[in-house]
Design an enzyme around this catalytic site. Structure first.
Site, mmCIF file in Angstrom:
data_model
loop_
_atom_site.group_PDB
_atom_site.id
_atom_site.type_symbol
_atom_site.label_atom_id
_atom_site.label_comp_id
_atom_site.label_asym_id
_atom_site.label_seq_id
_atom_site.Cartn_x
_atom_site.Cartn_y
_atom_site.Cartn_z
ATOM 1 N N HIS A 67 0.822 -1.208 0.000
ATOM 2 C CA HIS A 67 0.000 0.000 0.000
ATOM 3 C C HIS A 67 0.855 1.257 0.000
ATOM 4 O O HIS A 67 1.996 1.246 0.427
ATOM 5 C CB HIS A 67 -0.948 0.024 1.201
ATOM 6 C CG HIS A 67 -0.259 -0.150 2.511
ATOM 7 N ND1 HIS A 67 -0.027 -1.387 3.081
ATOM 8 C CD2 HIS A 67 0.260 0.745 3.384
ATOM 9 C CE1 HIS A 67 0.580 -1.245 4.234
ATOM 10 N NE2 HIS A 67 0.778 0.050 4.453
ATOM 11 N N CYS A 182 1.774 2.214 12.594
ATOM 12 C CA CYS A 182 2.778 1.770 11.630
ATOM 13 C C CYS A 182 3.162 2.967 10.778
ATOM 14 O O CYS A 182 2.454 3.983 10.782
ATOM 15 C CB CYS A 182 2.271 0.614 10.773
ATOM 16 S SG CYS A 182 0.993 1.061 9.585
#
Length: 631
Positions: A67, A182
């Protein structure tokens, strides 16, 4: 927004042709590009690969979720791919990945898009859902299965809400908190959060999870909840606010542990099996690296010094090599002129070495105020370098630039959210550079020049006795923490003295820095029965590292036996430093080890003897203090 509004038939690949990680990334990107979802295919690929460098998006259990969020995305979208054979994707569990969802998020993607994508990340943890995906025959099957799972998950959320209500009524025994984060904040953040929430519900434990994702902090922990919690789990690969957990039991782990080890973490939290946290600037990212960082002045200073060292080492050695042709061999008007010497001196001295102070300042500013602090601080460092304010001026510029931006961030908090994007690209650099530059020119430069001149004159006037004490201290400092703050502080002082034209201190510093690995190498040769076979082998490499002025070569030995190794190396390094000052040795090169000995001022032989004397002192002390090893 439903997931199937981002995933469409024209972005689905039922049978991937790819055999490698890079091939599957290209195949999915091609699918998105063909479907008209991207502005710039190559830029999007760069963003995807950059994310993979930070942390593999192969989350394990046969799933990968590459992503990126970038302006190269025209329309936020999903691409799906399935590989029956499986592809080695560098997954957390080492297993091949079969199911791939590629997330394409626009740079200004709204919260609704990102939250929709986070729901997909959570759904993929459901084994029944994954099994259904592996059996799909058509694109319509996949879209239908996703819609059904979304509806089911919505009902489970209602169950969790009901459990929370029961907690409020005192029906649950334990209450813990968690924070997940993250680097990109799209997938792992929410997968870890959902894993912790679901496992806690199964275990009868009340938990509140704060997510630090792309849409910002969600479900933020309140002071009252932090005070009431039995323990806190921080599953993060990026910086999160930790000061609020002072005095609480905190478990710090990478975000992947939140996904794969939810039950283990919750069990530890409930049992109170966690250390008491005392804020020293630690983050979830530090937990990933296995260490904690210093905060405040030393943290910022070490950030600058560490990033400056490659310029000092590379540029300094090039300068030293040019000196081998003659101290003025770079000067076309000097009889010793050499074209190659001029070339490497220009590269090392006129470019790499001149960047030393600006880079030092820039990374200090970045440590203080993140990326917006880099430009103002670096400009301030350049002003210091160009106006004879030197190393001290660079230090001041770094802190000025960083804290100027910190103040600007507070000053512009009144601006509407719609203008948030212009702050880092316009307001912070414009005002930050102006404020830092103005202060440097109007307030800092002249006083610092006076201080530098005074220090230089003072050192030049020191008698032999005082110089010996200075060498003793500087040499010893190089061996205390071997690359840590004390070592770097001494090294930085030596660089500042070179800039001021005083070469004596740095000769002591380099001699002291060479002694720890050289002394250990000699000890492993002379006193073999004091070291294991592996240590004796490692001792051979210490000859090279010591000769190259890489003090860190001694760290493995110091870590294994600090009580004997550190005192031995400090004493030997101090002896070497004192002797170089006593013999009036000077060193104009900032780095290089034995390669720059030909350019020292004073007796080259006495400089070598000083280094060897300190090394043998360390070696004999180790032979005396360490006990013989029996197999």
């Amino acid at each position: 927004m439903k997931i199937t509004e981002l995933l469409s038939k024209d972005t689905i690949i039922l049978n991937l042709k790819s055999k490698t990680k890079l091939e599957v990334i290209d195949e999915l990107i091609d699918k998105l590009d063909t479907a008209g979802k991207l502005n710039d295919r190559e830029e999007y690929k760069k963003a995807i690969l950059k994310r993979e460098e930070e942390f593999s998006t192969g989350v394990g259990d046969g799933i990968a979720i590459p992503h990126a969020k970038t302006a190269a995305v025209k329309i936020p979208a999903l691409a799906f791919g399935y590989s029956k054979e499986g592809i080695d994707y560098g997954s957390l569990d080492g297993k091949p990945a079969h199911i791939f969802f590629m997330i394409a998020g626009g740079e200004n993607a709204n919260n609704e898009h990102l939250e929709t994508l986070s729901r997909l990340s959570v759904m993929l943890m459901n084994e029944d859902f994954k099994k259904k995906i592996t059996n799909i025959k058509t694109e319509e099957d996949l879209l239908r299965i996703i819609d059904e799972q979304e509806s089911k998950d919505s009902k489970e959320e209602e169950i969790i809400s009901k459990a929370k209500k029961e907690v409020e009524e005192g029906k649950t025994r334990s209450f813990i908190l968690a924070v997940t984060a993250c680097p990109t904040g799209i997938a792992h953040t929410y997968m870890a959060a959902d894993a912790l929430k679901k496992k806690a519900a199964e275990m009868g434990v009340d938990i509140k999870v704060e997510t630090n994702g792309s849409t910002g902090v969600k479900n933020a922990l309140t002071p009252e909840e932090i005070d009431r919690a039995e323990a806190i789990i921080v599953a993060a690969d990026k910086q999160v606010e930790m000061a609020r957990f002072e005095g609480k039991k905190v478990i710090q782990v990478p975000v992947a542990h939140g996904i794969k080890k939810a039950e283990e973490l919750i069990t530890k939290a409930v049992k109170g099996d966690a250390p008491i946290y005392h804020h020293k600037g630690s983050t979830g990212e530090d937990a990933l690296k296995g260490k904690k960082q210093k905060t405040g002045f030393y943290k910022h200073l070490m950030s600058g010094v560490s990033n400056m060292l490659p310029f000092v080492v590379g540029g300094g050695i090039l300068i030293a090599i040019s000196f081998m042709f003659g101290i003025k061999s770079y000067d076309p008007n000097d009889p010793s002129y050499n074209a190659f010497a001029k070339l490497i001196n220009d590269i090392g001295g006129q470019n790499a070495f001149k960047l030393m102070v600006p880079v030092l300042a820039g990374f200090i500013g970045m440590s203080i105020a993140d990326r917006p602090g880099f430009a103002p601080a670096m400009v301030g460092g350049l002003i210091a370098a160009n106006n004879d304010a030197g190393f001290l001026g660079g230090l001041i510029a770094g802190f000025l630039g960083g804290y100027s931006v910190v103040l600007l961030k507070k000053a512009f908090t009144w601006m509407p959210q719609s203008l948030e994007g212009i702050k880092p690209v316009l307001l912070y650099p414009l005002f930050g550079i102006f404020i830092t530059g103005a202060l440097m020119y109007l307030v800092i430069i002249n006083p610092v020049k006076v201080i530098n001149l005074a220090v230089t004159n003072f050192l030049g006037s020191m008698g032999t006795g005082n110089r010996l004490i200075m060498g003793l201290i500087l040499g010893g400092m190089m061996a205390i923490d071997m690359g840590g703050p004390i070592n770097k502080a001494a090294y930085a002082f030596g660089i500042a003295m070179i800039e001021a034209g005083n070469y004596g201190p740095h000769a002591a510093i380099m001699a002291g820095g060479m002694v720890p690995p050289l002394g250990i190498a000699i000890a492993t040769t002379l006193f073999k029965n004091r070291f294991t076979k592996d240590e004796r082998e490692a001792g051979k490499t210490c000859y090279i590292m010591g000769a190259s002025f890489i003090t860190e070569g001694a760290i493995p030995f110091a870590a294994a036996d600090p009580g004997r190794v550190i005192p031995s190396t400090v004493i030997g390094a101090a002896v070497a430093g004192a002797l170089t000052m006593m013999f009036n040795i000077g060193l104009p090169a900032p780095h290089g080890g034995i390669f720059v000995i030909p350019i020292v001022s004073g007796s080259k032989l006495m400089y070598i003897l000083s280094i060897l004397a300190g090394s043998f002192v360390t070696a004999f002390l180790l032979g005396l203090l360490k006990k013989p090893i029996t197999d």
